[in-house]
Design an enzyme around this catalytic site. Structure first.
Site, PDB file in Angstrom:
ATOM      1  N   ASP A  25       0.839  -1.188   0.000  1.00 48.87           N
ATOM      2  CA  ASP A  25       0.000   0.000   0.000  1.00 48.87           C
ATOM      3  C   ASP A  25       0.877   1.241   0.000  1.00 48.87           C
ATOM      4  OD1 ASP A  25      -3.173   0.270   0.395  1.00 48.87           O
ATOM      5  OD2 ASP A  25      -2.202   2.070   1.177  1.00 48.87           O
ATOM      6  N   ASP A  59      -7.329  -4.525  -5.558  1.00 50.29           N
ATOM      7  CA  ASP A  59      -8.582  -3.997  -5.018  1.00 50.29           C
ATOM      8  C   ASP A  59      -8.492  -2.482  -5.197  1.00 50.29           C
ATOM      9  OD1 ASP A  59     -10.972  -3.675  -3.680  1.00 50.29           O
ATOM     10  OD2 ASP A  59     -10.082  -3.834  -1.688  1.00 50.29           O
ATOM     11  N   CYS A  65     -15.314  -1.564  -5.492  1.00 51.96           N
ATOM     12  CA  CYS A  65     -16.628  -1.474  -4.849  1.00 51.96           C
ATOM     13  C   CYS A  65     -17.442  -0.404  -5.558  1.00 51.96           C
ATOM     14  CB  CYS A  65     -16.501  -1.204  -3.347  1.00 51.96           C
ATOM     15  SG  CYS A  65     -15.551   0.263  -2.913  1.00 51.96           S
TER      16      CYS A  65
END
Length: 404
Positions: A256, A301, A354
């Site tokens: 990340d 993601d 999402c």
């Protein structure tokens, strides 16, 4: 329902911070709930649920109350009065609620309910975009579903027990749960409860994770012994699920760009008993280059608009802008191009968001496959999850295989 002055004042204070000071609703609510230690579960529930409801229906309530941003305290009280009248809550004899025009509020609500952008309380540009990308019939149903309160769902940590064990343990502390069709480790709480204070949570027996989100790691299909890169790991919700599916065998490299999120991941991994995770901060491109051609699976993601999770983040409707959406699509395109290089020949690339917008999902995959780097990959399958079809968050996931 009887309104209590100190609880309602807390809600008004919170709304002022969220609407006028651009603070995040979840952070504001967390702070509000610490204001008075004497408040019980019902008091805390009123503050949290009412604040989120007011955020969710901000445009509708403001239109009915005939107020505009920035909202004065008087404006916020007028909006609160709209909330109370529409829910049949008896208004107390308080100066702030005097002369509330209940009949006019109900009439205005009936009138505005015929116009989708008011009925579903969304900005004009977002309403137009949703219809353009999904079509009117689907968008009508989807935005309505995304305005419903999110269910509380947990994922069983199979490193520490089975779903049936967890279900039984919840029952012993008087928390009733249901299984969810299609989600192997998911349990739905029949009633909302502060489960973070339970020993079950402290001992790492479960994580809070929406049923749709739980499908991503399963879709990636990791095996014990694999080398997996979770390229946008964040605080590790999906990373921990990958570790459980891999039975703590093999290696997960959690990447990340934010160090603080990786620190939270480390803490969560210790609680969960996940020992095959190696967090790595992406401080420069060298971190990615060292992993070129090394991973059996790369999970991206990707950062996105978050439109699929409006149930739990209703303030995203008001923070999102067309400019942000354009920028995030460019970021998605760059991330797929750069991070796909970590997949080894014969390995898998899994892209997930999402979001419910095809422009962030299928179209990004198509664009990548048409690119020079993407020619080394073949499309395997994808899955589109819409809130109005499942009752849970909207998600997208696609799997590509790299040629040998």
């Amino acid at each position: 329902m009887r309104l209590h002055r100190n609880l309602v004042f807390a809600v008004i204070d919170g709304l002022s911070d969220i609407f006028n000071n651009d603070k995040y609703a979840d952070k504001v609510v967390q702070s509000l709930l610490k204001r008075d230690k004497r408040w019980g579960a019902r008091d805390r529930g009123f503050i949290a649920e009412t604040t989120y409801e007011m955020v969710r229906w901000r445009r509708l309530y403001a239109e009915i109350a005939d107020v505009k941003q920035p909202f004065s305290r008087e404006d916020l009280w007028r909006m609160f009065a709209v909330w109370a009248v529409l829910r049949g809550v008896k208004l107390p004899d308080w100066p702030q609620l005097a002369k509330t025009p209940s009949r006019r509020i109900k009439g205005k609500f009936e009138e505005l309910s015929k116009i989708r952008k008011f009925k579903e309380s969304i900005p004009d540009w977002l309403d137009a975009l949703g219809e353009k990308e999904l079509g009117r019939a689907v968008w009508d149903k989807e935005i309505a579903a995304l305005n419903e309160q999110a269910d509380l769902v947990v994922r069983t940590n199979t490193l520490k027990g089975t779903k049936q064990d967890l279900k039984k343990a919840f029952k012993e502390i008087e928390i009733e749960t249901d299984s969810i069709s299609g989600s192997k480790e998911a349990l739905l709480l029949k009633e909302r409860s502060n489960i973070f204070t339970t020993e079950l949570f402290k001992n790492g027996l479960f994580e809070v994770q929406d049923a749709s989100s739980q499908l991503v790691a399963t879709f990636a299909d990791p095996k014990p012994g694999n080398k997996v890169v979770d390229a946008c790991a964040g605080a590790g919700g999906k990373t921990l699920h990958l570790a459980a599916l891999m039975e703590n065998q093999g290696q997960i490299i959690a990447l990340d760009i934010y160090q603080n999120k990786l620190k939270e991941l480390k803490r969560r991994a210790r609680r969960a008993g996940a020992h095959n995770i190696t967090p790595k901060w992406i401080e420069n491109n060298k971190v990615i280059k060292k992993l070129h051609g090394k991973a059996d699976i790369v999970l991206i993601d990707a950062p996105c608009s978050g439109l699929g999770v409006l149930k739990r983040n209703p303030d995203a409707k008001w923070k999102l802008t067309p400019e942000f959406l354009d920028n995030i699509k460019e970021t998605q395109e760059k991330i797929i191009s750069d991070y796909s290089k970590m997949v080894k020949p014969g390995g898998s690339l899994v892209y997930a968001t999402c979001s419910i917008l095809p422009s962030e999902n299928q179209l990004q995959i198509n664009k990548f496959l048409d690119s020079e780097i993407g020619k080394d990959f073949i499309f395997v399958s994808d899955r589109k999850i819409l809130a109005h079809e499942t009752g849970f968050d909207g998600f997208y996931m696609a799997m590509l295989k790299k040629n040998n």
